[in-house]
Design a protein around this motif. Structure first.
Motif, short mmCIF file in Angstrom:
data_model
loop_
_atom_site.label_atom_id
_atom_site.label_comp_id
_atom_site.label_asym_id
_atom_site.label_seq_id
_atom_site.Cartn_x
_atom_site.Cartn_y
_atom_site.Cartn_z
N MET A 121 35.86 39.95 22.71
CA MET A 121 34.98 38.96 22.09
C MET A 121 35.46 37.55 22.40
O MET A 121 34.68 36.66 22.76
CB MET A 121 34.92 39.19 20.58
CG MET A 121 33.94 38.27 19.86
SD MET A 121 33.90 38.60 18.08
CE MET A 121 33.34 40.31 18.06
N LEU A 122 36.78 37.34 22.28
CA LEU A 122 37.35 36.03 22.60
C LEU A 122 37.17 35.73 24.09
O LEU A 122 36.84 34.60 24.46
CB LEU A 122 38.83 36.02 22.22
CG LEU A 122 39.59 34.73 22.51
CD1 LEU A 122 39.01 33.57 21.71
CD2 LEU A 122 41.08 34.91 22.18
N PHE A 123 37.38 36.73 24.92
CA PHE A 123 37.24 36.59 26.37
C PHE A 123 35.84 36.12 26.73
O PHE A 123 35.65 35.25 27.58
CB PHE A 123 37.54 37.95 27.01
CG PHE A 123 37.50 37.96 28.51
CD1 PHE A 123 38.58 37.53 29.26
CD2 PHE A 123 36.38 38.43 29.19
CE1 PHE A 123 38.56 37.55 30.64
CE2 PHE A 123 36.34 38.45 30.57
CZ PHE A 123 37.44 38.01 31.30
N ASP A 124 34.83 36.68 26.08
CA ASP A 124 33.44 36.32 26.38
C ASP A 124 33.06 34.94 25.86
O ASP A 124 32.20 34.28 26.44
CB ASP A 124 32.49 37.36 25.77
CG ASP A 124 32.45 38.65 26.59
OD1 ASP A 124 32.90 38.62 27.75
OD2 ASP A 124 31.98 39.67 26.07
N ARG A 125 33.70 34.52 24.78
CA ARG A 125 33.29 33.26 24.15
C ARG A 125 34.04 32.04 24.65
O ARG A 125 33.59 30.91 24.43
CB ARG A 125 33.47 33.38 22.62
CG ARG A 125 32.48 34.35 21.99
CD ARG A 125 32.63 34.38 20.49
NE ARG A 125 31.66 35.29 19.88
CZ ARG A 125 31.55 35.51 18.58
NH1 ARG A 125 32.36 34.88 17.74
NH2 ARG A 125 30.65 36.35 18.11
N VAL A 126 35.17 32.24 25.29
CA VAL A 126 35.95 31.09 25.75
C VAL A 126 35.16 30.35 26.82
O VAL A 126 34.48 30.94 27.65
CB VAL A 126 37.33 31.54 26.28
CG1 VAL A 126 37.18 32.34 27.57
CG2 VAL A 126 38.24 30.35 26.51
N SER A 127 35.22 29.01 26.76
CA SER A 127 34.40 28.20 27.67
C SER A 127 35.01 28.07 29.06
O SER A 127 34.33 27.66 30.00
CB SER A 127 34.19 26.80 27.08
OG SER A 127 35.44 26.15 26.87
N VAL A 128 36.29 28.39 29.21
CA VAL A 128 36.95 28.31 30.52
C VAL A 128 36.55 29.52 31.36
O VAL A 128 36.56 30.65 30.85
CB VAL A 128 38.48 28.26 30.35
CG1 VAL A 128 39.18 28.27 31.72
CG2 VAL A 128 38.88 27.04 29.55
N PRO A 129 36.19 29.34 32.62
CA PRO A 129 35.89 30.49 33.48
C PRO A 129 37.13 31.36 33.67
O PRO A 129 38.16 30.90 34.17
CB PRO A 129 35.46 29.85 34.80
CG PRO A 129 35.01 28.46 34.44
CD PRO A 129 35.91 28.06 33.32
N VAL A 130 37.02 32.64 33.27
CA VAL A 130 38.16 33.55 33.32
C VAL A 130 37.71 34.89 33.89
O VAL A 130 36.59 35.34 33.65
CB VAL A 130 38.77 33.78 31.92
CG1 VAL A 130 39.99 34.68 32.00
CG2 VAL A 130 39.15 32.46 31.27
N ALA A 131 38.60 35.52 34.66
CA ALA A 131 38.34 36.86 35.17
C ALA A 131 39.64 37.64 35.20
O ALA A 131 40.73 37.07 35.26
CB ALA A 131 37.73 36.81 36.56
N VAL A 132 39.51 38.97 35.14
CA VAL A 132 40.64 39.85 35.35
C VAL A 132 40.41 40.54 36.69
O VAL A 132 39.34 41.11 36.93
CB VAL A 132 40.77 40.89 34.23
CG1 VAL A 132 41.92 41.85 34.53
CG2 VAL A 132 40.99 40.20 32.89
N CYS A 133 41.40 40.45 37.58
CA CYS A 133 41.29 41.04 38.91
C CYS A 133 42.42 42.03 39.15
O CYS A 133 43.47 41.95 38.50
CB CYS A 133 41.37 39.95 39.99
SG CYS A 133 40.14 38.63 39.80
N ASP A 134 42.20 42.95 40.08
CA ASP A 134 43.32 43.80 40.47
C ASP A 134 44.24 43.02 41.39
O ASP A 134 43.97 41.85 41.73
CB ASP A 134 42.84 45.12 41.09
CG ASP A 134 42.13 44.93 42.44
OD1 ASP A 134 42.28 43.86 43.07
OD2 ASP A 134 41.42 45.86 42.86
N VAL A 135 45.32 43.62 41.82
CA VAL A 135 46.32 42.90 42.60
C VAL A 135 45.78 42.45 43.96
O VAL A 135 46.33 41.55 44.59
CB VAL A 135 47.57 43.79 42.77
CG1 VAL A 135 47.30 44.93 43.72
CG2 VAL A 135 48.77 42.96 43.21
N TYR A 136 44.66 43.06 44.40
CA TYR A 136 44.07 42.68 45.68
C TYR A 136 43.01 41.60 45.54
O TYR A 136 42.42 41.16 46.52
CB TYR A 136 43.47 43.90 46.36
CG TYR A 136 44.48 44.99 46.60
CD1 TYR A 136 45.44 44.87 47.59
CD2 TYR A 136 44.50 46.13 45.80
CE1 TYR A 136 46.38 45.87 47.80
CE2 TYR A 136 45.44 47.13 45.99
CZ TYR A 136 46.38 46.99 47.00
OH TYR A 136 47.32 47.97 47.20
N GLY A 137 42.73 41.18 44.29
CA GLY A 137 41.76 40.12 44.06
C GLY A 137 40.36 40.58 43.73
O GLY A 137 39.46 39.75 43.58
#
Length: 215
Positions: free
Chosen positions: A17-33
């Motif tokens: 929920m926090l991840f979706d609401r934060v205004s900063v562009p954020v992503a989780v990637c695997d080690v290969y991007g």
């Protein structure tokens, strides 16, 4: 054990929920991007829903300005170094706006033995200026057009001078000015540009200047 599992689920849901609401562009990637999860702010920079980013290469979405940065980071990740990595990037936002900024990648995992995922944050620095549109070449004067027509027919500088009532130096002066305005390297290119710009009538022989008196 069951209680621990339920508590873990609760905290996971809160984190998402926090991840979706934060205004900063954020992503989780695997080690290969490859993107595993992206929040709406990150998806907005790409003009697509968050789910559409899954599996996309984050370095194709946001192109590094220096390839050597990425190579150093990849090497460090293979050695399981756990530092914060920064990459200067550029990309095209919705509407064709070209932006530049920085990707910050933090390796995250439950233990040092596990290959980490990457928590990636995008910091927008600003918009890159588009290059100004190339100005149309200045048109030829009537005298210059007449010189070009004579050159197109195979005339020498001396003959072009006689045909226009100028001296040889006068013809050379006009040709130099045209070459500078049109960026032409030689007389052949000058004649080609004259046809392309409509200064000379296409398909006419002998070559003649276009009539611009009505403009």
């Amino acid at each position: 054990m069951e209680g621990d599992r339920r508590e873990a689920v609760v905290w996971r849901n809160r984190a998402l929920m926090l991840f979706d609401r934060v205004s900063v562009p954020v992503a989780v990637c695997d080690v290969y991007g490859a993107v595993l999860l992206a929040n709406p702010a990150m998806a907005a920079e790409c003009g697509t829903p968050p789910g559409r980013l899954r599996g996309r290469d984050v370095l194709e979405l946001f192109r590094p300005q220096e390839a050597t940065q990425v190579e150093r980071i990849a090497q460090a990740l293979r050695l399981r170094h756990r530092s914060r990595y920064q990459v200067a990037v550029r990309w095209e936002a919705p509407g064709g706006v070209r932006r530049c900024g920085e990707l910050t990648a933090d390796p995250v995992s439950d233990s040092v033995e596990v290959t980490p995922a990457l928590l990636v944050m995008l910091h927008v620095r600003g918009e890159r200026e588009s290059p100004p549109p190339e100005a149309a070449p200045a048109p030829a004067t009537p005298v210059e057009a007449r010189i070009l027509a004579l050159l197109a027919s195979g005339a020498t500088t001396a003959r072009a001078a006689r045909g226009t009532g100028l001296t040889v130096d006068g013809v050379t002066y006009h040709l130099r000015r045209l070459s500078a305005r049109w960026g032409a390297a030689n007389r052949t290119e000058l004649v080609a540009r004259a046809y392309a710009l409509g200064v000379l009538v296409a398909g006419a022989w002998p070559p003649r200047a276009a009539d611009t008196s009505g403009e």
